[in-house]
Design a protein around this motif. Structure first.
Motif, PDB file in Angstrom:
ATOM      1  N   UNK A  77       0.811  -1.208   0.000  1.00 27.25           N
ATOM      2  CA  UNK A  77       0.000   0.000   0.000  1.00 27.25           C
ATOM      3  C   UNK A  77       0.849   1.264   0.000  1.00 27.25           C
ATOM      4  N   UNK A  78       1.904   1.269   0.807  1.00 25.96           N
ATOM      5  CA  UNK A  78       2.675   2.488   1.032  1.00 25.96           C
ATOM      6  C   UNK A  78       3.850   2.621   0.078  1.00 25.96           C
ATOM      7  N   UNK A  79       4.462   1.508  -0.325  1.00 28.69           N
ATOM      8  CA  UNK A  79       5.707   1.582  -1.107  1.00 28.69           C
ATOM      9  C   UNK A  79       5.519   1.029  -2.521  1.00 28.69           C
ATOM     10  N   UNK A  80       5.253  -0.266  -2.611  1.00 32.25           N
ATOM     11  CA  UNK A  80       5.220  -0.907  -3.931  1.00 32.25           C
ATOM     12  C   UNK A  80       4.082  -0.390  -4.797  1.00 32.25           C
ATOM     13  N   UNK A 117      16.028  -3.113  -5.911  1.00 33.95           N
ATOM     14  CA  UNK A 117      17.023  -2.833  -4.882  1.00 33.95           C
ATOM     15  C   UNK A 117      16.438  -1.934  -3.783  1.00 33.95           C
ATOM     16  N   UNK A 118      15.704  -0.899  -4.213  1.00 34.43           N
ATOM     17  CA  UNK A 118      15.077   0.009  -3.254  1.00 34.43           C
ATOM     18  C   UNK A 118      14.055  -0.732  -2.398  1.00 34.43           C
ATOM     19  N   UNK A 119      13.224  -1.531  -3.041  1.00 35.94           N
ATOM     20  CA  UNK A 119      12.187  -2.265  -2.312  1.00 35.94           C
ATOM     21  C   UNK A 119      12.787  -3.239  -1.301  1.00 35.94           C
ATOM     22  N   UNK A 120      13.848  -3.914  -1.684  1.00 36.92           N
ATOM     23  CA  UNK A 120      14.449  -4.888  -0.764  1.00 36.92           C
ATOM     24  C   UNK A 120      14.993  -4.202   0.482  1.00 36.92           C
ATOM     25  N   UNK A 144       8.147  -8.445  -5.450  1.00 37.08           N
ATOM     26  CA  UNK A 144       8.062  -9.031  -6.780  1.00 37.08           C
ATOM     27  C   UNK A 144       6.858  -8.543  -7.582  1.00 37.08           C
ATOM     28  N   UNK A 145       6.050  -7.668  -6.994  1.00 36.96           N
ATOM     29  CA  UNK A 145       4.847  -7.207  -7.690  1.00 36.96           C
ATOM     30  C   UNK A 145       5.163  -6.420  -8.954  1.00 36.96           C
ATOM     31  N   UNK A 184      20.651  -7.595  -6.197  1.00 35.06           N
ATOM     32  CA  UNK A 184      19.853  -6.498  -5.647  1.00 35.06           C
ATOM     33  C   UNK A 184      19.210  -6.867  -4.311  1.00 35.06           C
ATOM     34  N   UNK A 185      19.194  -8.149  -3.977  1.00 33.21           N
ATOM     35  CA  UNK A 185      18.512  -8.624  -2.772  1.00 33.21           C
ATOM     36  C   UNK A 185      19.459  -9.089  -1.674  1.00 33.21           C
TER      37      UNK A 185
END
Length: 488
Positions: A256-259, A289-292, A338-339, A415-416
């Motif tokens: 909701x907030x990031x992806x 990379x940012x999401x991880x 992974x979305x 990236x993870x």
């Protein structure tokens, strides 16, 4: 495509999500004390039917228009509007007729009027799809954020007011009605699109083909994603559904907030360079990379401190939701990271791959759910089954996405790896400090927040050079780069 515009757009859309989160942060503790888990369970049982119907009214046409058709093509946009609005208008009376059957099936007479009332939001959502798509294509993200914020605040205010007045489950229903009709009104006022009295199906034939796969994907995903609530409601009753629903609300927070905001903004930007595979691949890797960095530490440490967090936010009676969250945390983190792969498939004109993934995952999840209910009538087993299904399908998801992007697995894994290695150390530190000092709940949550933030900082510092290099590449003028062949 501009990195600054992507960041700004994501920040604006994320601000709307953060406002929704803040409103829920304020409202949920209030509502959880005024309402019962049965109230939440009744709405959770009705919601899959409503959400399923809303997906039909979307039909994927909005995403297709954003991707390939300028707003000046008034025939295509207006025809799409009338198609979607007609679908929404037709579904409402069908749900009204089905509402007695829903109430009878679950043995809850209140469900008849709940389903009937909530069916009204389907028409509101249908009317807002195309005007909203026009705002997205025009990248008016500040306007979109303002619409979401105003709708959210009014919806939550309505729910809290109704709950204080003793409305019970109707406080949650009123929240949805207020949110969707406010969003419809403000979207229509702000959108550059105005429907014309034209209708030409031939003008949107390719949009219908694109939308067919998008719609099929969304319907199957919604059905398989809602079957847990339906199964729990039928086997264990609305109280268990209430505990499970609250846990899932927390699990979906990273999305909701990031992806979610990042996907929404990237889609309209990447659509302008949809023939440039290197640009899309670079964007995907940097976003991952940012999401991880953001998702892995936060979800892991909240799962570790789940008891104190849920006790503070929701009260002791929701302790089971905290345990369910802990079990679901790994699945929630993976899905949030992974979305983006699904949106990449849409940008590259391959909604069929997204549909294939959904079709393949659904029987895995349904089989795991059935097995969990056969082994034990326990909501914790259902949560474990969902996490198992998500983990089992990860290799297949990566195979399809990375193949489409022509990206090596080692490049993606890089990236993870840093958050994956540092976060377990932070969890060990948290556990040892908590064990040694027997922290009270507020100190426990403070330690969790501090370690999560410190882990993110360390991950960024360790990958500083990678962030700088990838951001510099993303800032290049993609439009001048030769197009790369798209896989068939």
């Amino acid at each position: 495509m501009s990195l600054r515009r992507i960041v700004t757009g994501t920040a604006l859309v994320s601000s709307a999500s953060l406002t929704r989160l803040l409103a829920q942060f304020i409202a949920v503790p209030i509502l959880s004390r005024l309402l019962t888990s049965t109230d939440y369970g009744l709405v959770a049982i009705a919601s899959p039917l409503i959400l399923f119907s809303m997906l039909i009214t979307d039909a994927g046409l909005g995403m297709s228009l954003v991707r390939s058709t300028p707003l000046k093509d008034e025939t295509a946009w207006s025809t799409s509007f009338w198609v979607i609005f007609s679908l929404g208008g037709a579904i409402v009376p069908i749900l009204v007729l089905l509402s007695p059957l829903v109430a009878y099936t679950f043995g809850e007479p209140k469900l008849k009027l709940i389903v009937t009332t909530l069916s009204l939001i389907i028409a509101a959502q249908a009317a807002a799809v195309i005007p909203g798509a026009a705002l997205q294509q025009a990248r008016q993200f500040s306007t979109i954020a303002a619409i979401e914020i105003s709708s959210t605040v009014l919806g939550v205010a309505t729910a809290v007011t109704a709950a204080f007045m003793g409305a019970g489950v109707w406080a949650l229903v009123a929240q949805q009605i207020t949110f969707f009709f406010t969003r419809l009104l403000v979207t229509f006022v702000c959108s550059p699109f105005r429907p014309r009295l034209v209708f030409d199906l031939a003008a949107i034939k390719h949009h219908l083909v694109f939308g067919r796969d998008v719609l099929s994907t969304n319907l199957i995903a919604q059905l398989s994603g809602s079957v847990d609530n339906l199964a729990l409601g039928g086997v264990l009753g609305p109280t268990s559904v209430g505990f499970y629903t609250i846990a899932m609300q927390f699990i979906r927070l990273p999305t909701m907030v990031i992806t979610g905001p990042m996907q929404y903004v990237l889609y309209s930007h990447l659509a302008t360079v949809k023939e440039n595979l290197p640009a899309i691949r670079r964007t995907f890797l940097l976003a991952t990379r940012v999401l991880s960095v953001l998702v892995v530490p936060s979800m892991s440490l909240v799962a570790a401190a789940h008891h104190s967090i849920f006790k503070i936010l929701l009260s002791e009676k929701w302790a089971q939701s905290g345990t369910i969250f802990m079990i679901l945390a790994a699945a929630g983190a993976i899905q949030a990271m992974m979305a983006l792969g699904g949106d990449i498939m849409l940008v590259l004109g391959r909604p069929d791959l997204r549909l294939r993934m959904t079709i393949e995952f659904s029987p895995i999840w349904l089989g795991a759910l059935l097995l969990s209910l056969l082994l034990s009538h326990d909501i914790h087993w259902v949560a474990g089954a969902y996490t198992f299904a998500v983990l089992l399908y990860v290799p297949r998801t990566l195979s399809l996405v990375l193949s489409l992007l022509q990206c090596r697995f080692a490049t993606y894994l890089e990236t993870l790896v840093v958050p994956a290695l540092i976060t377990p150390i932070a969890i060990l530190v948290y556990s040892e400090v908590n064990r040694t000092f027997a922290l009270q709940k507020f100190a426990d949550v403070g330690l969790c927040a501090l370690l999560a933030f410190a882990t993110m900082v360390v991950c960024v510092l360790v990958q500083r050079r990678s962030f700088i290099d990838e951001s510099a590449l993303l800032s290049l003028p993609f439009g001048s780069t030769p197009a790369v062949q798209k896989q068939s």
